[in-house]
Design an enzyme around this catalytic site. Structure first.
Site, PDB file in Angstrom:
ATOM      1  N   ARG A 128     -55.955 -28.470  29.015  1.00 26.84           N
ATOM      2  CA  ARG A 128     -55.861 -28.764  27.571  1.00 26.84           C
ATOM      3  C   ARG A 128     -57.232 -28.915  26.907  1.00 26.84           C
ATOM      4  NH1 ARG A 128     -51.684 -31.809  29.692  1.00 26.84           N
ATOM      5  NH2 ARG A 128     -49.695 -30.757  29.357  1.00 26.84           N
ATOM      6  N   LYS A 150     -65.885 -19.369  17.423  1.00 22.07           N
ATOM      7  CA  LYS A 150     -64.685 -18.528  17.498  1.00 22.07           C
ATOM      8  C   LYS A 150     -64.506 -18.096  18.946  1.00 22.07           C
ATOM      9  CE  LYS A 150     -64.317 -16.410  12.938  1.00 22.07           C
ATOM     10  NZ  LYS A 150     -64.317 -15.126  12.206  1.00 22.07           N
ATOM     11  N   GLU A 192     -76.086  -7.392  12.826  1.00 20.78           N
ATOM     12  CA  GLU A 192     -75.578  -8.695  12.354  1.00 20.78           C
ATOM     13  C   GLU A 192     -76.725  -9.547  11.786  1.00 20.78           C
ATOM     14  OE1 GLU A 192     -72.277  -9.441  12.277  1.00 20.78           O
ATOM     15  OE2 GLU A 192     -71.393  -8.088  13.764  1.00 20.78           O
ATOM     16  N   LYS A 235     -76.295 -18.902   9.634  1.00 18.90           N
ATOM     17  CA  LYS A 235     -74.888 -18.914  10.048  1.00 18.90           C
ATOM     18  C   LYS A 235     -74.398 -20.341  10.245  1.00 18.90           C
ATOM     19  CE  LYS A 235     -71.251 -17.115  12.721  1.00 18.90           C
ATOM     20  NZ  LYS A 235     -70.753 -16.357  13.829  1.00 18.90           N
ATOM     21  N   GLU A 245     -63.019 -20.607   8.139  1.00 16.88           N
ATOM     22  CA  GLU A 245     -62.976 -19.381   7.345  1.00 16.88           C
ATOM     23  C   GLU A 245     -61.942 -19.437   6.222  1.00 16.88           C
ATOM     24  OE1 GLU A 245     -63.480 -15.910   9.795  1.00 16.88           O
ATOM     25  OE2 GLU A 245     -63.010 -14.578   8.139  1.00 16.88           O
ATOM     26  N   ARG A 249     -67.090 -18.797   4.577  1.00 14.81           N
ATOM     27  CA  ARG A 249     -67.295 -18.067   5.834  1.00 14.81           C
ATOM     28  C   ARG A 249     -66.818 -16.610   5.743  1.00 14.81           C
ATOM     29  NH1 ARG A 249     -66.378 -20.454  12.039  1.00 14.81           N
ATOM     30  NH2 ARG A 249     -67.193 -18.617  13.081  1.00 14.81           N
ATOM     31  N   ASN A 253     -68.058 -11.457   6.570  1.00 17.12           N
ATOM     32  CA  ASN A 253     -67.436 -10.142   6.770  1.00 17.12           C
ATOM     33  C   ASN A 253     -68.169  -9.024   6.041  1.00 17.12           C
ATOM     34  OD1 ASN A 253     -65.182 -10.647   8.507  1.00 17.12           O
ATOM     35  ND2 ASN A 253     -64.363 -11.886   6.839  1.00 17.12           N
ATOM     36  N   HIS A 256     -68.090  -5.514   7.297  1.00 17.51           N
ATOM     37  CA  HIS A 256     -67.065  -5.450   8.340  1.00 17.51           C
ATOM     38  C   HIS A 256     -65.780  -4.754   7.897  1.00 17.51           C
ATOM     39  CE1 HIS A 256     -69.750  -7.976  10.580  1.00 17.51           C
ATOM     40  NE2 HIS A 256     -68.942  -7.994  11.610  1.00 17.51           N
ATOM     41  N   HIS A 260     -64.936  -2.129  10.433  1.00 13.99           N
ATOM     42  CA  HIS A 260     -63.685  -2.152  11.208  1.00 13.99           C
ATOM     43  C   HIS A 260     -62.897  -0.863  11.002  1.00 13.99           C
ATOM     44  CE1 HIS A 260     -63.657  -6.836  11.382  1.00 13.99           C
ATOM     45  NE2 HIS A 260     -64.252  -6.314  12.442  1.00 13.99           N
ATOM     46  N   HIS A 273     -69.553  -1.868  17.809  1.00 13.44           N
ATOM     47  CA  HIS A 273     -69.280  -2.762  16.679  1.00 13.44           C
ATOM     48  C   HIS A 273     -70.485  -2.881  15.741  1.00 13.44           C
ATOM     49  CE1 HIS A 273     -67.726  -6.024  14.302  1.00 13.44           C
ATOM     50  NE2 HIS A 273     -68.794  -6.748  14.589  1.00 13.44           N
TER      51      HIS A 273
HETATM   52 ZN    ZN Z   1     -69.446  -8.448  13.642  1.00 16.43          ZN
END
Ligand code: ZN
Ligand code: ADP
Length: 369
Positions: A128, A150, A192, A235, A245, A249, A253, A256, A260, A273
């Site tokens: 846990r 994340k 990034e 960041k 987010e 936040r 993106n 992105h 993506h 990426h």
């Molecule tokens: Zn990224």
């Protein structure tokens, strides 16, 4: 040795430090002292992939063992995104159990973003939840996934569909580790870093634009330490103001939604990426200029930096309509509109929902060879 930079991620009782320095894990490095609060007297499992383990596990084990006073356990999985799944997480948890890790033990993720995401995910569910620390070894992980908490694994249905927010207790970055990073991976990380500069910091943008030509071949350690610490500071600020987010936040993106879409249309077999994000940064700038939000010379500077870091400016074998369609299915969208982050100036970006399809198509067309 260059001075160490420290960035604090402020999250109340879950705040944690990020340390950046070349030689942290060298024999005379600071890692032992920095690890003491988290590893002293505790059993530690180090998680690494099959590329990073042979390079750096011994140095990290040595530092951890001296502090913890116990033998460390090591879990190695095959390098690559295809390992980022439940089976690997289960293997990490089983290695914890086989080595008698308990609620008071520690998991250390040593590697790129894939390792960090899975090590933290395993730490968030084993018994846990047990403590974890991150030792990012790729530039992408240092500037992006190393700070922010994340965690995630992929499903056959899509990338990062499973995950949680789970903050590490500390992040230790030894910039010397970047010396073995393949050039393509270094370039990915710069995408990034450039993103953070366009979002928040014109000074950082200029530093990146004016960096010497050796930045991709022999990245100077002092300069890298400074750039990474600045990027982490930016960041960290966003994450502490909006951990989950819900607002600010989202700005992260930038590039992105475009990126993506490229990755998706290429079926994740084309650009990496960071490369897709690099093209996405240039596309966001072109779109912002087209909409009259961004001045021409600012847009040109953004294209210049994307080229300087050898990020792709042309997309082969993709149809603009397919790319637009892929943007609509991005999981970050709400209410059937495309959410785009667009630069209004270098250092200042805003969220937009209402860009006409025709304008987006026109931008995609401009990136076809
Ligand atoms: Zn990224
Ligand atoms: P990310 O790009 O999100 O960091 P990965 O975790 O897959 O994704 O890392 C990218 C690749 O770089 C992987 O093949 C990994 O093994 C490799 N790698 C990471 N750090 C280093 C390093 N310091 N030296 C050499 N290879 C590395």
């Amino acid at each position: 040795m260059a001075t160490m930079q420290t960035v604090q991620v402020e999250l109340g009782t879950r705040s944690y430090p990020i340390y950046v320095s070349p030689g942290l894990f060298a024999e005379d490095g600071n890692a032992k002292e920095l690890l003491r609060p988290y590893a002293a007297g505790r059993k530690v499992l180090i998680v690494a992939d099959s590329n990073v383990a042979p390079l750096y596990a011994a140095a990290v084990e040595r530092a951890v063992r001296e502090v913890s006073g116990e033998e460390t356990a090591l879990c190695v999985f095959p390098a690559g995104e295809q390992s980022k799944n439940f089976e690997t997480v289960a293997m990490i948890c089983r290695t914890c159990a086989q080595n008698q890790l308990d609620r008071g033990s520690l998991i250390a993720g040593l590697g790129g973003g894939v390792t960090g995401d899975m090590a933290a995910f395993a730490a968030s569910i084993y018994m846990r939840g047990i403590d974890c620390i991150q030792v990012p070894t790729s530039l992408l992980a240092m500037v992006d996934s190393g700070a922010g908490g994340k965690t995630g694994v992929d499903l056959p249905e899509g990338k990062n569909l499973i995950g949680s927010f789970y903050q590490p207790k500390a992040v230790l970055m030894d910039t010397e580790f970047l010396k073995t990073l393949p050039r393509r991976e270094l370039i990915n990380g710069f995408a990034e870093l450039i993103k953070h500069a366009i979002l928040f910091d014109r000074g950082l943008f200029d530093k990146l634009l004016n960096a010497g030509d050796d930045i991709l071949t022999h990245p100077p350690m002092d300069e890298m330490t400074e750039l990474i610490a600045l990027s982490c500071g930016l960041k960290a600020g966003v994450v502490s103001r909006d951990e989950q987010e819900k607002g600010e936040r989202m700005l992260l993106n930038l590039g992105h939604t475009f990126g993506h879409a490229i990755e998706k249309v290429q079926d994740f077999c084309g650009f990496e990426h960071g490369e897709a994000v690099g093209t996405g940064l240039a596309a966001s700038a072109r779109l912002a200029r087209e909409l009259g939000l961004l001045a021409q010379d600012e847009e040109e500077k953004i294209e210049e930096i994307v080229r300087k870091y050898e990020l792709p400016m042309a997309i082969e074998d993709c149809k603009p309509e397919e790319l637009l369609h892929a943007m609509y299915s991005d999981k970050k969208n709400r209410n059937g509109t495309i959410r785009l982050i667009l630069p209004h100036a270098i250092g200042h970006c805003e969220v937009h929902h209402d860009v006409p399809d025709e304008t987006i198509l026109k931008i995609w067309e401009s990136f076809l060879p």
